[in-house]
Design an enzyme around this catalytic site. Structure first.
Site, PDB file in Angstrom:
ATOM      1  N   HIS A  17       0.842  -1.211   0.000  1.00 33.87           N
ATOM      2  CA  HIS A  17       0.000   0.000   0.000  1.00 33.87           C
ATOM      3  C   HIS A  17       0.875   1.257   0.000  1.00 33.87           C
ATOM      4  CE1 HIS A  17      -3.124  -2.607   2.296  1.00 33.87           C
ATOM      5  NE2 HIS A  17      -3.591  -2.435   1.082  1.00 33.87           N
ATOM      6  N   LYS A  41     -18.644  -5.403   9.135  1.00 32.53           N
ATOM      7  CA  LYS A  41     -17.552  -6.372   9.310  1.00 32.53           C
ATOM      8  C   LYS A  41     -16.703  -6.011  10.513  1.00 32.53           C
ATOM      9  CE  LYS A  41     -14.794  -7.015   5.728  1.00 32.53           C
ATOM     10  NZ  LYS A  41     -14.228  -7.275   4.413  1.00 32.53           N
ATOM     11  N   ARG A  90      -2.282  -6.196  -8.142  1.00 33.30           N
ATOM     12  CA  ARG A  90      -1.269  -7.256  -8.046  1.00 33.30           C
ATOM     13  C   ARG A  90      -1.501  -8.262  -9.167  1.00 33.30           C
ATOM     14  NH1 ARG A  90      -3.013  -7.877  -1.958  1.00 33.30           N
ATOM     15  NH2 ARG A  90      -4.848  -7.198  -3.092  1.00 33.30           N
ATOM     16  N   SER A 128      -2.989  -7.692   3.066  1.00 34.55           N
ATOM     17  CA  SER A 128      -3.298  -7.477   4.485  1.00 34.55           C
ATOM     18  C   SER A 128      -3.781  -8.781   5.114  1.00 34.55           C
ATOM     19  CB  SER A 128      -4.385  -6.414   4.641  1.00 34.55           C
ATOM     20  OG  SER A 128      -3.936  -5.180   4.155  1.00 34.55           O
TER      21      SER A 128
END
Ligand code: ADP
Length: 159
Positions: A17, A41, A90, A128
């Site tokens: 990031h 969440k 990615r 992450s």
């Protein structure tokens, strides 16, 4: 002034990031990194702490600001007068998701464009979620996250 918004969960912020953010800060006058606060969440790191960690890790970037939002990214972008969304890509894994997000955001707000930056070599396989998994089991994550995040996960995070 060209303002760009870099939205995400950043739970936690990784070196991948940070690499995207550093590159974006050279392309735009002002970059706002914004944590999307998903109230449905349970986060791994509480929102306030995530913001604090991001602030510390981005101190060296003079034109980067840290913020957070709930709801639609396009609405928050408009409220910040951001003309561009920054996203990272990615190898293979992100393509489908980022493509869908791009099209939905374009449909919702035609004037908001997206700039997708390719992940740099060493960060292609960094996420992450992987960092969270390794950290949970006390593995070394110092190669994957900024030093302040590694310190927090190793010594302060309530697992
Ligand atoms: P989200 O929940 O929106 O996917 P993330 O915090 O996981 O939020 O990621 C935010 C953005 O950063 C996404 O565009 C994601 O593809 C990108 N990103 C995540 N990890 C990396 C990495 N290692 N290198 C480059 N970009 C990344």
């Amino acid at each position: 002034m060209r303002v760009a918004l870099y939205p995400g969960s950043f739970d936690p912020i990784t070196l991948g990031h940070l690499d995207i953010l550093e590159r974006a800060s050279k392309l735009f006058d002002r970059v706002i990194i914004a944590v999307a606060n998903n109230t449905t969440k349970q986060p791994f790191i509480a929102l306030g702490k995530r913001l604090e960690l991001i602030r510390e890790a981005t101190q060296h970037l003079a034109n980067v600001e840290v913020s957070h939002f709930e709801g639609l990214t396009v609405q928050f972008a408009k409220s910040c007068q951001a003309a561009v969304l920054i996203r990272g890509l990615r190898a293979v894994s992100d393509f489908e998701h980022e493509f869908q997000m791009f099209h939905m955001n374009q449909t919702l707000e035609k004037s908001l464009d997206s700039v997708i930056l390719m992940a740099s070599g060493p960060f292609q396989f960094l996420s992450s979620s992987l960092v969270r998994e390794v950290a949970k089991f006390k593995g070394d994550i110092s190669h994957a996250v900024p030093p302040n995040v590694a310190h927090y996960l190793n010594h302060e995070h309530p697992f």
